[in-house]
Enzyme design. Sequence first.
Site, PDB file in Angstrom:
ATOM      1  N   HIS A  79       0.823  -1.218   0.000  1.00  0.00           N
ATOM      2  CA  HIS A  79       0.000   0.000   0.000  1.00  0.00           C
ATOM      3  C   HIS A  79       0.856   1.268   0.000  1.00  0.00           C
ATOM      4  O   HIS A  79       0.360   2.343  -0.306  1.00  0.00           O
ATOM      5  CB  HIS A  79      -1.058  -0.013   1.114  1.00  0.00           C
ATOM      6  CG  HIS A  79      -0.580   0.347   2.491  1.00  0.00           C
ATOM      7  ND1 HIS A  79      -0.190  -0.585   3.428  1.00  0.00           N
ATOM      8  CD2 HIS A  79      -0.450   1.543   3.102  1.00  0.00           C
ATOM      9  CE1 HIS A  79       0.139   0.026   4.541  1.00  0.00           C
ATOM     10  NE2 HIS A  79      -0.002   1.311   4.376  1.00  0.00           N
ATOM     11  N   ASP A 217       1.074  -7.646   2.411  1.00  0.00           N
ATOM     12  CA  ASP A 217       1.222  -6.212   2.134  1.00  0.00           C
ATOM     13  C   ASP A 217       2.704  -5.825   1.980  1.00  0.00           C
ATOM     14  O   ASP A 217       3.278  -5.159   2.845  1.00  0.00           O
ATOM     15  CB  ASP A 217       0.546  -5.407   3.248  1.00  0.00           C
ATOM     16  CG  ASP A 217       0.293  -3.968   2.828  1.00  0.00           C
ATOM     17  OD1 ASP A 217       0.816  -3.553   1.769  1.00  0.00           O
ATOM     18  OD2 ASP A 217      -0.418  -3.249   3.557  1.00  0.00           O
ATOM     19  N   SER A 642       3.956   2.590   8.207  1.00  0.00           N
ATOM     20  CA  SER A 642       3.682   1.550   7.221  1.00  0.00           C
ATOM     21  C   SER A 642       4.925   1.250   6.414  1.00  0.00           C
ATOM     22  O   SER A 642       5.577   2.170   5.915  1.00  0.00           O
ATOM     23  CB  SER A 642       2.568   1.995   6.271  1.00  0.00           C
ATOM     24  OG  SER A 642       1.324   1.826   6.872  1.00  0.00           O
TER      25      SER A 642
END
Lengths: 707, 707
Positions: A79, A217, A642
């Site tokens: 992402h 991810d 992230s």
Amino acid sequence: MYKRMITFMTVCLSLIYAEEGMWLMSQINDLDLSDKGFKITADSIYQTGKPGLYNAIVWLGGCSASFVSPDGLLLTNHHCAYAGLHRASALDSVDYIRDGFIAANQGEELPAPGQFAYVLTAIDDVTKDVLKAARYAGDLTEREKLMDKKCTQIVEETEADRDDIHCEVVKLFEGSEYRKYVFTKYQDVRIVYAPPAAIGKYGGDTDNWMWPRHTGDFTFLRVYQGPDGTAAKYAPENIPLSTPVWLKVAQQDLSDGDPAFIIGFPGTTTRYRTANDVEYTLHKHYIPMIKKYRDLLDIMDKVTLDDPESAIRLANLNAGINNVMKKYQGNVDGMLGTHFIENKRREEEEIERYVNADKKRFKRYGDIFEGMSELTGEREAFHASDEILDAFGYYSGILYYLADYAYEVARERAKPEADRDPDFSEKRIREFVEQLPNRYLGYVEAYDKAALTYTLEHARSAPAGFNYFQLPENPAAWVESAYRGTKLKDVAYMQRLFGMRASQIEELSDPLVRMAVSLYAPKFEKKERLRNWNARMNDLRMRYIELLRSYRGTPLYPDATGTIRFTYGTVKGYTPRDAVWYKPFTTLSGVIAKHTGEEPFNAPDALIAACRQGDTGNWTDPELGDVPSCFLMTGDITGGNSGSAVMNRNGELIGLAFDGNYEAMTSDWMFLEEIQRTIAVDIRYVLFITQKVAKAQWILDEMKIGL
Amino acid sequence: MYKRMITFMTVCLSLIYAEEGMWLMSQINDLDLSDKGFKITADSIYQTGKPGLYNAIVWLGGCSASFVSPDGLLLTNHHCAYAGLHRASALDSVDYIRDGFIAANQGEELPAPGQFAYVLTAIDDVTKDVLKAARYAGDLTEREKLMDKKCTQIVEETEADRDDIHCEVVKLFEGSEYRKYVFTKYQDVRIVYAPPAAIGKYGGDTDNWMWPRHTGDFTFLRVYQGPDGTAAKYAPENIPLSTPVWLKVAQQDLSDGDPAFIIGFPGTTTRYRTANDVEYTLHKHYIPMIKKYRDLLDIMDKVTLDDPESAIRLANLNAGINNVMKKYQGNVDGMLGTHFIENKRREEEEIERYVNADKKRFKRYGDIFEGMSELTGEREAFHASDEILDAFGYYSGILYYLADYAYEVARERAKPEADRDPDFSEKRIREFVEQLPNRYLGYVEAYDKAALTYTLEHARSAPAGFNYFQLPENPAAWVESAYRGTKLKDVAYMQRLFGMRASQIEELSDPLVRMAVSLYAPKFEKKERLRNWNARMNDLRMRYIELLRSYRGTPLYPDATGTIRFTYGTVKGYTPRDAVWYKPFTTLSGVIAKHTGEEPFNAPDALIAACRQGDTGNWTDPELGDVPSCFLMTGDITGGNSGSAVMNRNGELIGLAFDGNYEAMTSDWMFLEEIQRTIAVDIRYVLFITQKVAKAQWILDEMKIGL
């Protein structure tokens, strides 16, 4: 029902929990890592002016990443590479998000437009310089202005107008300390391997923020430099960056209870705010914005129905809105479900008693709560009209947003250098204009028009009235006509607009530009008012943190500021609600169990086949008897983290942080020891997918896996 | 999403699991209880002709219960007393379901209309008698008929037309054994304490079949007898039944891993059916019925909107439909999610190999699979038209259903005694007619009409055509007019209808009656055809069970038949899906955490107050540090077991079984060791609520708690 089921938790407020904290690099030394089971030393992670493990950690501008080979191979979240994939898709008319991308070898890697990699070169304490600059300030507002100006000056001096240097000066503890971070900005970043969305976004928005999680991810990128070793823009002849400090993959399997740490770039937290602040944000921001986001997503659904190309163009915005909406909803649920505000108020009452118990303390801190309360009242008085003004912005369509911004740029440029907003340096403007073509890749006219119509309708229905300009009677018709008339759809014209003087812009007849011009005055007035408000509030907040430090008697970490931080914890499950225990590892079997064949649970055939055939390489965990997919740990992270590397006791790579859990979504406001967890994708799943599904053994070889 | 998330489980079919089985009382002796940690002996539970613990276990006609004091105090589930509460509410115009009922003392207990308590007095093996009766049968159909007739004869001889005796003769193992159960039927049962729905039905249909569970699903009843000691109908002068065998409450706290057992009256299972049978039920019954139930609930919602009295009258039907619909959905999800049918087929292939491997076996069993397959084909050929006929029945409104039944009664009575359907004995008809006023308490004209309209519309749209009578062009208008013309709304008239001869009924002009008369012939033809089909199928099924016993080499328990059974297991959690562990106890804090103030999560103020004030008596579990609410154990139960006592290693009461878990809803077809659990309300929660929320210390005193 889920949102009503958040477990009631008695929250203890007056402690720093063992595993709480997003610590500065300079604070790691105080944490006594060996006591917590770590073999790696603080010095080998970070020492002023010396190379250390932290050099492997890279900022992506909103995300974190880390080098995993000596040749600039970068591992981050899927992402985090989403925007780059999205732009590459729009350029190539290939859906790299849905299908993924795998380079057959290093030579075939795919440019990721607008994807930069910022490699940290220096961290300096500039507190003295900044404070000194404001020593003769007349009042708080002037003081704040002088300090902001000093920060801008430091940035400009450091960057020296060079495109390959990026500098940030950040305020810590609401202004009692300042730090300067200097980065080399690499502008040629390419995609090495991005798994298909059916792996990288498996579970989609349904599973986003949730545990148990089965999202792969991750994405491999590579940083390139010019043949001369400089941070050049994309060019075919560029070569991989040489990266002497890079993370090795863990040699040992990870287990429940193992210590782990994370280095990354957490974005923003507000851990030292009062109950009043929380309450204001809850009712005046989170709740109305959730409604707005939902409306925008509905608009997007209508527009993209039967139009897959628009869906690709809007995918990034869609994912962003979904993510923030769920985050806000989690905050609302969490705050209402855990008596969050009441608990905070209870602590504040204790702190007030602590202040009142001592004359000296009372003299220094006695005005804080009342002062904050007054300022909150001031802000509330303007809220209704400010909220309408705010609506004319980022969510009103790209064209209006850019027109608005272009005129603000022109107005700032017209001011004497000293009075300019620090965000409007020539270099920042130039960088922004350069990225305009990338922004236009997300432009879909039907959506843009619908979003602006929505804003105008909202303004018309606002009870407070709206008298900044004549709102159209029929917003949809007005927008239709404005989009027929506007030249702003042309990115080259838009770039020219950013070069015009204010007076030139004011003469244009473009309807979107005219609306932006007429809204400038009230927006500017609001900005000035807020700047003044912030200056006064920051002074109270700074002293409040001082007070908290004294009251709690523990060391404090500063709120996240998008800059490099260290957090540590243990691999550990949690109880989300009565009689339920979430174990810390999910498995490949769990991926298959969720598979329905329909998005977002549509695992690729190759993955299912690998699982069914038992072709899982060396990635089976002996305790689980299965390939681990994701894991939980107790580290303290937030958005911006992230893509952060999660490392084991030896500083070896064990996974990538990519989410927090829904039950602890209020964690930006308060650390919740019992239920707050970092969700990471296990490096063994990353390598299983890369080796057995993507068949990209060459990437594992480059990472020296098994060598 | 939940329904798609059922964990993939590899199901081993060829074993009886340690804790599988709904055992006959006569089989307990073979189970070696002491080896499983029980201190109680098989003999003290049941010995032919001697009193035992099983005497405390009572059948409620569809539910189970147990005596918990020497004076006829009966403990069962709230949902088992629901129909009685519902009728008492309709009579008194007081919502006892919503508000609960608590008697101030024994003298003030509330009659529960239509609630009977069946106390077992004898269990006899009548296999020889039944088989002997059919020894000269010409074919399978005649054999089945002769055996059915013999069973009816045994029942009639035993009951000797006495209202206070109820007898059941049940077929075990599809006809290789027969058992006779004799009960005293007590007709004066009163409500002692029913908690409000906000406790007894806490979580409602949302939580139904779910874990974690927080439902206080219990009600205290009392069985009364006439002053002369007979099982009399309700009369004010009746006195509590004297019950020398009753269950004592456990002295020790219950813990994870403790052994536990259950005695109750499980209704129906089909554990020895083939994949073909399962598949037929899945596609031809479960899936279409779920749609129908959903439609009926929608109709009910419309009718009861703004009409709370109708809502009370329909509450029982509503709860029943919701429950069975969720059960069917769980079966569908479970069967599709766990490759249930494929796994069964795989076992059957192995069994076929086992049969083919031996000539003798092949001779006895070689025809089974092919024979079953042929019969399934036969059934399928009639399915479409049978399904339409079936629609004209229980779910077509009370009035039509009763008209249809009254005419069938008249036709059966017209037959020679020997040809009558065994269900139509004079005594059974009398009992049915007596209960008609209770049935009418659930009559709501608007719903009744809508349900019949729904059936007629369904018949009109049926692709197979419908030629049994002229369907109205406009069903709604026809029903409207029929309900204006019918006399069946009058319960006294309906009772008279059940006394009429067939020829009298045929002469009536009542439109609902006329429709019932015209549907009799095709319905009867279908019934005869199915009887013949069943006779042939049962022969195959009986031999299939024999084959399974030989193939598995383990003792078998018969499928549930609504008669008394024993099952045992341990207190134990389970993994519903990857990375999730469900702990075996929920708590009072969990009740509070689910509380939203809105139905079905509207815990009463008194409960919340008791919790907040820590007024939890002696009911806090030391390990949990909280009052337990519900618990899980690995016993093997099904519908009909609701209200069953759960007992500890000493045979002391620890809770009441009231549900199974959603993940194992296919358990009627197959025991699933890893995920099948019994959900019980903890006796400590029952007593906490009774003592601290209802303040009914007198009930605890009667149960000799703490004495």
